[in-house]
Design a protein around this motif. Structure first.
Motif, short mmCIF file in Angstrom:
data_model
loop_
_atom_site.label_atom_id
_atom_site.label_comp_id
_atom_site.label_asym_id
_atom_site.label_seq_id
_atom_site.Cartn_x
_atom_site.Cartn_y
_atom_site.Cartn_z
N ILE A 1 22.99 40.56 34.96
CA ILE A 1 24.38 40.81 35.34
C ILE A 1 24.41 41.43 36.74
O ILE A 1 23.73 42.42 37.02
CB ILE A 1 25.06 41.74 34.32
N ALA B 1 30.68 41.27 38.64
CA ALA B 1 31.49 41.77 37.53
C ALA B 1 32.65 42.62 38.03
O ALA B 1 33.72 42.65 37.41
CB ALA B 1 30.62 42.58 36.57
N ARG C 1 29.52 44.50 32.16
CA ARG C 1 30.02 44.49 33.53
C ARG C 1 29.18 45.33 34.48
O ARG C 1 29.57 45.56 35.62
CB ARG C 1 31.47 44.97 33.54
#
Length: 338
Positions: free
Chosen positions: A37, A42, A288
């Motif tokens: 991620i 994000a 996120r």
């Protein structure tokens, strides 16, 4: 238990907690660094207008352009100074976000914790004194069914039955949508917390019930129960005067030890019911890449679970003198061997 022994016990537990916090925080940070991620992606979401230069500025603003070792060192130094950082998701101080989310989760987990302990203890006593009978078999089958049932599936079933079909409770959230906080009544909050709390409490009933049942069956087979029956005591008197006193301490200890399972179950339950608590914040911060918020939640949750385990151990030491004597004997044996 003497005051000096309690102080020594708490000091030892505090040292273990500090070392455990260091290890867990380091492991969490490393796992987040290995995650695929991208926090900047994000952060900006699906906005295609954000160019490479702006992305670099965003990463610099949040300190993402620095080496991982330096970022962990800066974060750890800030924590020691009382600054927990700012959440990338909520754009607010981490402590403020955790305080708001934890208060909501504490109400949910506290209600579920009390219900699971009371109901599990009562069912365990009933099953134990009715060993081998229909009531015992039904309760054991019910508990084994609960153990094998995922919390998110149980939550979805409750939503479909009690919220959608019957309409007894709201579908999700902790308050009516579109209503200001000052206009939300206590009845509204209770109606929104019933289904999540009931779902979460069912997960803890099985463990308390089966453990209590095992202790009750052991007590019912003991010599002093046979002697009590020989004296003419009825079942109610035996349960109240002998069984409850002997099985309550292990049940209370197990209930405090269930804090970790309670917190883990709350994560799934809050996701299913869209309940704005700490469990939902864990999932959002992990998906996120909000490292400051995730690290803060890890610290709070670890302290929460550790306090439960420490309370269970302290209760055993204070209430049961055999545990104190066992630890004293172990300590003396260690000194003599050295």
């Amino acid at each position: 238990m003497k005051k000096s022994s309690i102080v020594k016990f708490l000091f030892q537990r505090l040292v273990k907690l500090m070392s455990l916090l260091m290890a867990v925080c380091l492991i969490t940070f490393v796992l987040m660094e290995c995650s695929p991620i991208d926090p900047v992606t994000a952060y900006v979401g699906a906005d295609t207008k954000v160019g490479a230069e702006q992305r670099a500025l965003i990463g610099e603003h949040w300190g993402l352009n620095k080496p991982p070792v330096e970022r962990f060192t800066l974060w750890f130094t800030s924590i020691l100074q009382g600054d927990w950082g700012t959440s990338m998701i909520y754009r607010r101080p981490v402590l403020e976000v955790i305080g708001q989310k934890f208060s909501a989760s504490l109400a949910l987990m506290g209600l579920a914790w009390a219900l699971s302990g009371i109901i599990g203890f009562i069912l365990g006593i009933i099953a134990g004194i009715r060993e081998g009978k229909v009531a015992d078999k039904l309760i054991c089958a019910y508990c084994h069914l609960l153990i094998s049932t995922p919390s998110f599936w149980l939550g979805m079933v409750f939503i479909m039955v009690f919220a959608v079909h019957l309409g007894w409770f709201p579908v999700a959230m902790s308050a009516p949508a579109g209503v200001l906080a000052e206009h939300v009544s206590l009845l509204d909050r209770i109606s929104h917390i019933v289904l999540p709390a009931w779902t979460l409490s069912l997960l803890g009933i099985a463990g308390i019930c089966l453990h209590t049942r095992g202790k009750v069956t052991d007590v019912m087979r003991s010599d002093f129960i046979v002697f009590a029956k020989a004296r003419g005591e009825n079942t109610k008197s035996i349960v109240l005067n002998h069984v409850v006193k002997n099985v309550s301490l292990p049940a209370i200890t197990l209930q405090f030890l269930s804090f970790s399972e309670l917190f883990g179950g709350a994560i799934f339950v809050e996701q299913v019911f869209s309940y704005p608590g700490l469990g939902q914040a864990v999932v959002q911060s992990g998906l996120r890449g909000d490292v400051p918020l995730l690290m803060g939640i890890v610290i709070i949750s670890l302290i929460f679970v550790y306090i439960g385990n420490m309370t269970a151990d302290l209760l055993y030491r204070v209430i049961d003198p055999r545990v104190r004597e066992a630890h004293k004997g172990q300590w003396k044996t260690t000194i003599q061997s050295e």
